[in-house]
Scaffold this motif. Sequence first.
Motif, PDB file in Angstrom:
ATOM      1  N   ARG A 172       0.762  -1.412   0.009  1.00  9.82           N
ATOM      2  CA  ARG A 172      -0.071  -0.057   0.039  1.00  9.82           C
ATOM      3  C   ARG A 172       0.773   1.361   0.029  1.00  9.82           C
ATOM      4  NH1 ARG A 172      -2.625   3.155   4.037  1.00  9.82           N
ATOM      5  NH2 ARG A 172      -4.459   4.300   3.445  1.00  9.82           N
ATOM      6  N   LEU A 173       1.888   1.119   0.777  1.00 11.56           N
ATOM      7  CA  LEU A 173       2.930   2.506   0.908  1.00 11.56           C
ATOM      8  C   LEU A 173       3.475   2.720  -0.507  1.00 11.56           C
ATOM      9  CD1 LEU A 173       4.103   4.742   2.550  1.00 11.56           C
ATOM     10  CD2 LEU A 173       5.864   3.119   3.341  1.00 11.56           C
ATOM     11  N   ARG A 174       3.933   1.562  -1.257  1.00 10.90           N
ATOM     12  CA  ARG A 174       4.587   1.550  -2.526  1.00 10.90           C
ATOM     13  C   ARG A 174       3.667   2.348  -3.262  1.00 10.90           C
ATOM     14  NH1 ARG A 174       9.044  -0.966  -4.588  1.00 10.90           N
ATOM     15  NH2 ARG A 174       9.109  -0.806  -7.139  1.00 10.90           N
ATOM     16  N   ARG A 175       2.599   1.958  -3.236  1.00 17.22           N
ATOM     17  CA  ARG A 175       1.373   2.598  -4.406  1.00 17.22           C
ATOM     18  C   ARG A 175       1.162   3.877  -4.029  1.00 17.22           C
ATOM     19  NH1 ARG A 175      -4.165  -0.329  -4.557  1.00 17.22           N
ATOM     20  NH2 ARG A 175      -4.428   1.292  -5.970  1.00 17.22           N
ATOM     21  N   ILE A 176       1.339   4.418  -2.712  1.00 17.51           N
ATOM     22  CA  ILE A 176       1.198   5.853  -2.456  1.00 17.51           C
ATOM     23  C   ILE A 176       2.331   6.663  -2.951  1.00 17.51           C
ATOM     24  CG2 ILE A 176       1.379   7.424  -0.817  1.00 17.51           C
ATOM     25  CD1 ILE A 176      -0.229   5.510   1.260  1.00 17.51           C
ATOM     26  N   VAL A 177       3.595   5.923  -2.927  1.00 16.87           N
ATOM     27  CA  VAL A 177       4.830   6.692  -3.378  1.00 16.87           C
ATOM     28  C   VAL A 177       4.696   6.643  -4.828  1.00 16.87           C
ATOM     29  CG1 VAL A 177       7.127   6.299  -3.613  1.00 16.87           C
ATOM     30  CG2 VAL A 177       6.175   5.780  -1.394  1.00 16.87           C
ATOM     31  N   GLU A 178       4.377   5.684  -5.680  1.00 16.35           N
ATOM     32  CA  GLU A 178       4.333   5.530  -6.909  1.00 16.35           C
ATOM     33  C   GLU A 178       3.365   6.721  -7.377  1.00 16.35           C
ATOM     34  OE1 GLU A 178       6.007   4.162  -8.990  1.00 16.35           O
ATOM     35  OE2 GLU A 178       6.894   2.579  -7.810  1.00 16.35           O
ATOM     36  N   ASP A 179       2.210   7.111  -6.949  1.00 15.87           N
ATOM     37  CA  ASP A 179       1.332   7.988  -7.089  1.00 15.87           C
ATOM     38  C   ASP A 179       1.693   9.455  -6.892  1.00 15.87           C
ATOM     39  OD1 ASP A 179      -0.600   6.199  -7.966  1.00 15.87           O
ATOM     40  OD2 ASP A 179      -1.710   6.075  -6.240  1.00 15.87           O
ATOM     41  N   LEU A 180       2.425   9.486  -5.747  1.00 18.84           N
ATOM     42  CA  LEU A 180       3.256  10.744  -5.510  1.00 18.84           C
ATOM     43  C   LEU A 180       4.243  11.202  -6.411  1.00 18.84           C
ATOM     44  CD1 LEU A 180       3.401  10.580  -1.617  1.00 18.84           C
ATOM     45  CD2 LEU A 180       2.017  12.018  -2.930  1.00 18.84           C
ATOM     46  N   LEU A 181       4.925  10.235  -6.730  1.00 14.19           N
ATOM     47  CA  LEU A 181       6.126  10.270  -7.936  1.00 14.19           C
ATOM     48  C   LEU A 181       5.342  10.644  -9.202  1.00 14.19           C
ATOM     49  CD1 LEU A 181       8.886  10.478  -8.396  1.00 14.19           C
ATOM     50  CD2 LEU A 181       8.804   7.950  -8.971  1.00 14.19           C
ATOM     51  N   PHE A 237      -5.290  13.061  -0.790  1.00  9.94           N
ATOM     52  CA  PHE A 237      -5.347  12.304   0.453  1.00  9.94           C
ATOM     53  C   PHE A 237      -6.754  12.626   1.013  1.00  9.94           C
ATOM     54  CE2 PHE A 237      -0.896  12.854   0.174  1.00  9.94           C
ATOM     55  CZ  PHE A 237      -0.495  11.633   0.325  1.00  9.94           C
ATOM     56  N   HIS A 238      -7.722  13.123   0.171  1.00  9.83           N
ATOM     57  CA  HIS A 238      -9.218  13.295   0.732  1.00  9.83           C
ATOM     58  C   HIS A 238      -9.885  12.129  -0.015  1.00  9.83           C
ATOM     59  CE1 HIS A 238     -12.911  14.906   1.834  1.00  9.83           C
ATOM     60  NE2 HIS A 238     -13.439  14.639   0.696  1.00  9.83           N
ATOM     61  N   ARG A 239     -10.726  11.187   0.945  1.00  4.40           N
ATOM     62  CA  ARG A 239     -11.491  10.132   0.296  1.00  4.40           C
ATOM     63  C   ARG A 239     -13.042  10.489   0.813  1.00  4.40           C
ATOM     64  NH1 ARG A 239      -9.052   4.952   3.101  1.00  4.40           N
ATOM     65  NH2 ARG A 239      -8.413   6.231   4.646  1.00  4.40           N
ATOM     66  N   ALA A 240     -13.762  10.498  -0.246  1.00  9.40           N
ATOM     67  CA  ALA A 240     -15.136  10.915  -0.304  1.00  9.40           C
ATOM     68  C   ALA A 240     -15.849   9.813   0.465  1.00  9.40           C
ATOM     69  CB  ALA A 240     -15.857  10.787  -1.571  1.00  9.40           C
ATOM     70  N   ILE A 241     -15.760   8.816   0.589  1.00  8.33           N
ATOM     71  CA  ILE A 241     -16.229   7.579   1.413  1.00  8.33           C
ATOM     72  C   ILE A 241     -15.130   6.963   2.130  1.00  8.33           C
ATOM     73  CG2 ILE A 241     -17.721   5.728   1.484  1.00  8.33           C
ATOM     74  CD1 ILE A 241     -19.081   6.633  -0.943  1.00  8.33           C
ATOM     75  N   GLU A 242     -15.205   6.928   3.685  1.00 11.99           N
ATOM     76  CA  GLU A 242     -14.385   6.259   4.206  1.00 11.99           C
ATOM     77  C   GLU A 242     -14.470   4.536   4.362  1.00 11.99           C
ATOM     78  OE1 GLU A 242     -11.548   7.506   5.391  1.00 11.99           O
ATOM     79  OE2 GLU A 242     -12.000   9.458   5.133  1.00 11.99           O
ATOM     80  N   ASP A 243     -14.099   3.983   3.522  1.00 10.39           N
ATOM     81  CA  ASP A 243     -14.346   2.645   3.132  1.00 10.39           C
ATOM     82  C   ASP A 243     -13.173   1.671   3.821  1.00 10.39           C
ATOM     83  OD1 ASP A 243     -12.669   3.053   1.042  1.00 10.39           O
ATOM     84  OD2 ASP A 243     -13.959   1.838  -0.223  1.00 10.39           O
ATOM     85  N   GLY A 244     -12.141   2.240   4.156  1.00  7.83           N
ATOM     86  CA  GLY A 244     -10.866   1.671   4.406  1.00  7.83           C
ATOM     87  C   GLY A 244      -9.866   1.274   3.484  1.00  7.83           C
ATOM     88  N   SER A 245     -10.332   1.623   2.018  1.00  8.38           N
ATOM     89  CA  SER A 245      -9.531   1.168   0.900  1.00  8.38           C
ATOM     90  C   SER A 245      -9.136   2.348   0.257  1.00  8.38           C
ATOM     91  CB  SER A 245     -10.240   0.363   0.107  1.00  8.38           C
ATOM     92  OG  SER A 245     -11.544   0.805  -0.615  1.00  8.38           O
ATOM     93  N   GLY A 246      -8.007   2.365  -0.369  1.00  6.67           N
ATOM     94  CA  GLY A 246      -7.624   3.689  -1.137  1.00  6.67           C
ATOM     95  C   GLY A 246      -6.895   4.463  -0.258  1.00  6.67           C
TER      96      GLY A 246
END
Length: 414
Positions: free
Chosen positions: A244-253, A367-376
């Motif tokens: 999950r952290l790797r996906r965040i890093v890839e998206d930020l990059l 980093f804003h999620r419209a629905i807090e479903d625990g994913s994304g």
Amino acid sequence: MRPARSQRRLALRHAARVAAVATVLLGVLGVAAVAGLDLVVHDRLTDQVRVAVLDALHDVRSAEAAPGVAPAAPVEGLGRGDDEDGEPLALWLVDRAGTVQATSPGAPPLPRAARDLAGGVQEVGIDGAAWLVGSVRVDGGRVVAGESLTESQHIFGTLVLGEAVVLPVLLLASFAAAFAIGARAAVPVEAARQRQLDFTADASHELRTPLTVIEAETALALRGLPPGDPAREALERVRAEGVRLRRIVEDLLWLARLDTAPPGAPAEPVDLVALAEAATGRFQPVAAERNQVLELAAGEETAWLSASPDQLDRLLGVLLDNACRYAGPGGRVRVVVQAGSGRVALRVEDSGPGIPEASRARLFDRFHRAIEDGSGHGLGLAIADAVVQATGGRWTVGRSSLGGASFEVTWRQR
């Protein structure tokens, strides 16, 4: 980090845009103020002539009422001389038959249309010029008084000509001043923004290596642990969070690269229908795993636009990923591509819960999620918005006919 010359050029471009907007607003306000001033001046000049005509008619009544005064005497004895301010006043004595019997010195011939005025002061044409003319009844006929508007029109025309010359000069000076101030203020702001973007890109890039090591080490450790071992469960959680952290890093990059891309990045003709077909095909296994129906509806017309294929493919991936996630098990996702009236439209809709009204204002915030479903992790729609802005698109977000959310982007067809 981007070279200082490039930062300076980007800062100057921002300053020019701000100065142009400020100049346009100032120009609109200036034109409105000048128009209001012109209206007041025009009315004032016209009122001065009207008052002069009414005063002359009043003097005619007073002179006509004096005992022993001949009917033509008020006409022959009144009228402003050429040495006074403004145009000379003209008087005409008209009998009951409509014939001019006497005129004041220098008065032009009175046209027949001006001999039978119904009262008040009116504008008429006399001798090729505009006049304000009024009349009053006297014994044996009517006295007509009038004054030319030529002098008033000349003054008003001079004022308008001066405004037409001065206003553009003032606007040009305002643009230069606003540009100079904006350029001076924009350089440190742009430098700070660039440092922030560079930090995000550098940090994301540097984090990729340790994350890769963590994933590799957890994979090796998991091979030597039997199922049910508490350590294995802990390592599984570590690996999942690492992914999950790797996906965040890839998206930020990816966002950092898009943010730092120079304006007017290279684009090429893209068939949006073919791109949507490929993206829909990639997500068919995802939809099948969740027992969802994923369909593509494309019109018969071609849907070409000029953009980066990689960026549009990323946009489709984000929208499809969101739609499949929120449609839920057994839900429906529909991708629609349309072209017509010079525009191309892409719409992705689902049968999920939709977007809460309160979340729409911050829908594309990072980093804003419209629905807090625990994913994304709240970067998908930020990436989608960055792509839409970079490609010149326009969002329309609402409720789908399937019952869930509808994300539509339109571009000018090229």
